[in-house]
Scaffold this active site. Structure first.
Site, PDB file in Angstrom:
ATOM      1  N   TYR A  77      -2.599  -1.053  13.544  1.00 51.28           N
ATOM      2  CA  TYR A  77      -3.580  -2.028  13.066  1.00 51.28           C
ATOM      3  C   TYR A  77      -4.402  -2.648  14.185  1.00 51.28           C
ATOM      4  O   TYR A  77      -5.347  -3.365  13.923  1.00 51.28           O
ATOM      5  CB  TYR A  77      -2.876  -3.128  12.266  1.00 51.28           C
ATOM      6  CG  TYR A  77      -2.554  -2.655  10.891  1.00 51.28           C
ATOM      7  CD1 TYR A  77      -1.637  -1.632  10.718  1.00 51.28           C
ATOM      8  CD2 TYR A  77      -3.178  -3.177   9.782  1.00 51.28           C
ATOM      9  CE1 TYR A  77      -1.346  -1.154   9.473  1.00 51.28           C
ATOM     10  CE2 TYR A  77      -2.892  -2.707   8.527  1.00 51.28           C
ATOM     11  CZ  TYR A  77      -1.973  -1.698   8.371  1.00 51.28           C
ATOM     12  OH  TYR A  77      -1.685  -1.226   7.128  1.00 51.28           O
TER      13      TYR A  77
ATOM     14  N   LYS B  73      10.747   3.776  11.868  1.00 54.66           N
ATOM     15  CA  LYS B  73      10.704   5.247  11.885  1.00 54.66           C
ATOM     16  C   LYS B  73      11.092   5.698  13.292  1.00 54.66           C
ATOM     17  O   LYS B  73      10.456   6.570  13.891  1.00 54.66           O
ATOM     18  CB  LYS B  73       9.293   5.712  11.495  1.00 54.66           C
ATOM     19  CG  LYS B  73       9.185   7.171  11.135  1.00 54.66           C
ATOM     20  CD  LYS B  73       9.873   7.549   9.835  1.00 54.66           C
ATOM     21  CE  LYS B  73       9.871   9.049   9.629  1.00 54.66           C
ATOM     22  NZ  LYS B  73      10.755   9.483   8.535  1.00 54.66           N
TER      23      LYS B  73
ATOM     24  N   ASP C 111      11.595   5.276   5.474  1.00 52.49           N
ATOM     25  CA  ASP C 111      11.390   6.033   4.228  1.00 52.49           C
ATOM     26  C   ASP C 111      12.573   5.832   3.284  1.00 52.49           C
ATOM     27  O   ASP C 111      12.398   5.684   2.065  1.00 52.49           O
ATOM     28  CB  ASP C 111      11.106   7.527   4.477  1.00 52.49           C
ATOM     29  CG  ASP C 111      11.852   8.095   5.663  1.00 52.49           C
ATOM     30  OD1 ASP C 111      12.248   7.322   6.540  1.00 52.49           O
ATOM     31  OD2 ASP C 111      12.044   9.325   5.713  1.00 52.49           O
TER      32      ASP C 111
ATOM     33  N   ASP D   8       3.106  -3.243   5.744  1.00 50.14           N
ATOM     34  CA  ASP D   8       1.989  -3.274   4.806  1.00 50.14           C
ATOM     35  C   ASP D   8       2.371  -2.523   3.533  1.00 50.14           C
ATOM     36  O   ASP D   8       2.168  -3.000   2.413  1.00 50.14           O
ATOM     37  CB  ASP D   8       0.781  -2.600   5.480  1.00 50.14           C
ATOM     38  CG  ASP D   8      -0.515  -2.886   4.739  1.00 50.14           C
ATOM     39  OD1 ASP D   8      -0.507  -3.753   3.861  1.00 50.14           O
ATOM     40  OD2 ASP D   8      -1.520  -2.226   5.046  1.00 50.14           O
TER      41      ASP D   8
END
Ligand code: NAP
Length: 488
Positions: free
Chosen positions: A135, A182, A215, A239
Site C-alpha cells: 500500500y 504469508k 490463506d 484489507d
C-alpha cells in the site's frame, strides 16, 4: 495522548461529515453522543469531494489539518475518491499525514441481524497495519510489459502493530492473539511480522499467541470464525480479511473502525459514501455509531461508550425498527427514526447481549529513531542485476559469464520472475523479457565495494539494458535476500 480540552471542560473532536451518506450517518452518531451528555465539543471541518471540486488536489484543507493537530481525535464520514478531478484518496492522505499506523476493526455478531453465522457468537477484532506493505504504492515499470511493486515492511512498523494488537487485546480482556502472515512464501517481508510477533509476544504471557498462515486464516474465518479473538496482520492481508470478517456479521452497515497513531486517532465506518442512498434518510448508521463508541473509549469516556453500545444492542434485539439493509429498503425504517430509537434506549441493557469490559488502551511506545535494529556485522556478498533483454537464457548465461570474468564476481544464476533458468534445470518456464542475473563475490570474506558494483554495471551496460540493482546483504551471518525457486 494529550487531548484538547475546551474552556468549558469538554474534549474537542474534529468532526468531518464527509460525502454521500456521510452527513446523515455522522449526524446520527453526533445526536446520540450528545444525548448521553458526554463532555464532547465538536470542531466541524471539511474534507473530500467538496474540497476537490474547489480545486484543492489533496482534498484536505489546511484548516482541517490544523484542527486535527489540535484535537488529535477525528470522527469522520466517508470521503469520495473522485474520478476525473483530484486523483489521490483524501482518506489515505489523512491516514498517512497523521501516521495512523494501526487499523482496528471489531467484528461482532449483532442481535436481530440475519446472517448464516447467527448464534455462533462471533466477536473478533482485526488489527491491520495501515501504512506499509504494497500500500505504500511504490511501483515501477521494469520493461514495457513487466511492472514491479515494492512490498516494504519495516521492523519498526511490525513492532508498532504487534504491540498495538497485544495492548488492544489487554484493554478488552481478550485471551488470544493470532498473527496472520504469508511468511511461508515471503520469508523476509511477511516473515518480519511473524518474527517480531514471536519476540514481542513473550512480553504478554497472559495472552495466548499463535501464528496462522493468512490463506488458512481466511478459510478458518469462514469455517469457524468464533475461534478468533484478535488477528494482527499486514496491510494487504488485513484489507482482505477485515472485509471478509465484516460480511460474516451482516456487512458494511455494522462495520466500525479506528485508525490509531501515536499522535492522532481517526474513527470512521468501514463503508464508503454509498452515493445511491445519499440524502434519502434510509441508510444504516450503526457502523459510524459503533466507531464513535470506540472514539469515546479512546477519549476515556467509558460510561457514555457503554451506554451507547448497550442502546444499540437493545434496539437491534427489540427489532421494532430496522434499517433497509437488514429488512429490505421497502420495509426499512429511516435513519432518523432508528437514531431516535437508540436515543430512547440509552440507559437500557439487554439481558443477553453484553458489552465487554474495557480498560484504557496503553498506546505502545516504540523508539522514534529510524533504524530500530543495529546489527553487529553486515557485508555485501554479491549483487543482483535486473535487465531487459529479448534474448533467451542460453544466450544470456554465457554472455554474462564472460562479462563477469576479470571482475571480483562470478555469475551464479539467471532467473526469470523468481525461477532459476540458467544453468538450465530442465524446467519449462515461460520467460518474459525481464531477467535477474545473480553475481556473487569471489572473495567471500570481504564485503563487496560500491566501486566494484559500479564497474560491473559499466561492463554490463556496454551490451545490455539493466533496469535495477539489488545488493545481496549478509546481516549477522544470516542471508538478507531470498533464493530463487530452484536455487541451491
Ligand atoms: P460503499 O460506499 O461502501 O457502498 C457499497 C455498498 O455497500 C452500498 O451500495 C450498500 O450496498 C452498502 N453500504 C454502504 N454503506 C452502508 C451502510 N451504512 N448501511 C448499509 N449498507 C451500506 O462503496 P463504493 O460504492 O465502492 O464507494 C463509494 C465511494 O466511497 C467511493 O468514492 C469510494 O472511494 C468511497 N469510499 C470511502 C471510504 C472511506 O471514506 N473510508 C471507504 C470506502 C469507499 P447495497 O447496494 O447492497 O445496498
Amino acid at each position: 495522548m494529550n487531548f484538547h480540552v475546551t474552556s468549558s471542560g469538554k474534549k474537542l473532536v474534529t468532526l468531518i461529515p464527509g460525502d454521500g451518506i456521510g452527513p446523515e450517518v455522522v449526524q446520527s452518531a453526533r445526536r446520540i453522543i450528545e444525548a448521553t451528555g458526554a463532555a464532547i465539543e465538536w470542531d466541524e471541518q471539511e474534507a473530500g469531494a467538496k474540497v476537490f471540486k474547489r480545486g484543492l488536489p489533496s482534498g484536505v484543507p489546511q484548516d482541517t489539518i490544523e484542527s486535527i493537530r489540535k484535537t488529535r481525535v477525528v470522527l469522520k464520514g466517508p470521503l469520495e475518491t473522485p474520478v476525473g478531478y483530484g486523483e489521490k484518496s483524501a482518506n489515505v492522505t489523512l491516514r498517512k499525514l497523521f501516521e495512523t499506523y494501526g487499523n482496528i476493526r471489531p467484528v461482532r455478531e449483532m442481535p436481530g441481524v440475519p446472517t448464516p453465522y447467527r448464534g455462533r457468537g462471533i466477536d473478533l477484532v482485526v488489527v491491520r497495519e495501515n501504512i506499509e506493505d504494497l500500500y505504500a504504492g511504490i511501483e515501477y515499470m521494469q520493461t514495457p510489459g513487466v511492472a514491479e511493486g515494492l512490498k516494504l515492511i519495516s521492523r519498526k512498523g511490525c513492532e508498532k502493530i504487534v504491540r498495538l494488537a497485544f495492548e488492544f487485546a489487554r484493554s478488552e480482556s481478550r485471551r488470544r492473539v493470532h498473527c496472520a502472515t504469508k511468511s511461508n512464501i515471503m520469508k523476509l517481508t511477511e516473515g518480519m511480522l511473524k518474527r517480531t510477533f514471536e519476540e514481542i509476544s513473550k512480553e504478554y504471557p497472559d495472552i495466548e499467541a499463535s501464528h496462522i498462515i493468512i490463506d488458512n486464516c481466511a478459510h478458518q474465518l469462514v469455517k469457524r470464525p468464533e475461534q478468533f479473538e484478535v488477528i494482527v496482520t499486514t496491510n494487504m492481508n488485513g484489507d482482505i480479511i477485515s472485509d471478509l470478517s465484516s460480511a460474516l456479521v451482516g456487512g458494511l452497515g455494522f462495520a466500525p473502525s479506528a485508525n490509531i497513531g501515536n499522535e492522532v486517532a481517526i474513527f470512521e465506518a468501514v463503508h464508503g459514501s454509498a452515493p445511491k442512498y445519499a440524502g434519502k434518510n434510509v441508510i444504516n448508521p450503526t457502523a459510524v455509531i459503533l466507531s464513535s463508541v470506540m472514539m469515546l473509549r479512546h477519549l476515556g469516556e467509558f460510561e457514555a461508550a457503554d451506554k451507547i453500545e448497550n442502546a444499540v444492542l437493545v434496539t437491534l434485539e427489540e427489532g421494532r425498527v430496522r434499517t433497509g439493509d437488514v429488512v429490505g429498503y421497502d420495509q426499512g425504517t429511516s435513519t432518523t427514526v432508528y437514531t431516535d430509537m437508540i436515543i430512547s434506549n440509552l440507559g437500557h441493557q439487554s439481558a443477553r447481549w453484553r458489552v465487554r469490559e474495557h480498560r484504557p488502551l496503553q498506546l505502545p511506545r516504540v523508539p522514534s529513531r529510524p533504524d530500530l535494529l543495529t546489527p553487529k556485522k553486515r557485508k555485501v556478498v554479491g549483487v543482483d542485476v535486473f535487465l531487459e533483454s529479448p534474448q533467451d537464457s542460453e544466450q544470456l548465461g554465457p554472455a554474462f559469464e564472460k562479462i563477469a570474468s576479470g571482475t571480483p564476481f562470478h555469475l551464479k544464476l539467471i532467473s526469470n520472475r523468481g525461477t532459476k533458468v540458467y544453468p538450465a534445470m530442465g524446467a519449462i518456464t515461460d520467460c518474459v523479457d525481464h531477467w535477474r542475473c545473480r553475481f556473487v563475490s569471489n572473495h567471500g570474506e570481504q564485503s563487496v565495494t560500491d566501486e566494484q558494483v559500479v564497474n560491473l554495471l559499466q561492463k554490463i551496460s556496454a551490451h545490455y539494458t539493466w533496469v535495477h540493482v539489488e545488493k545481496l546483504l549478509e546481516i549477522d551471518g544470516a542471508l538478507g535476500f531470498t533464493k530463487d525457486q530452484g536455487e541451491d
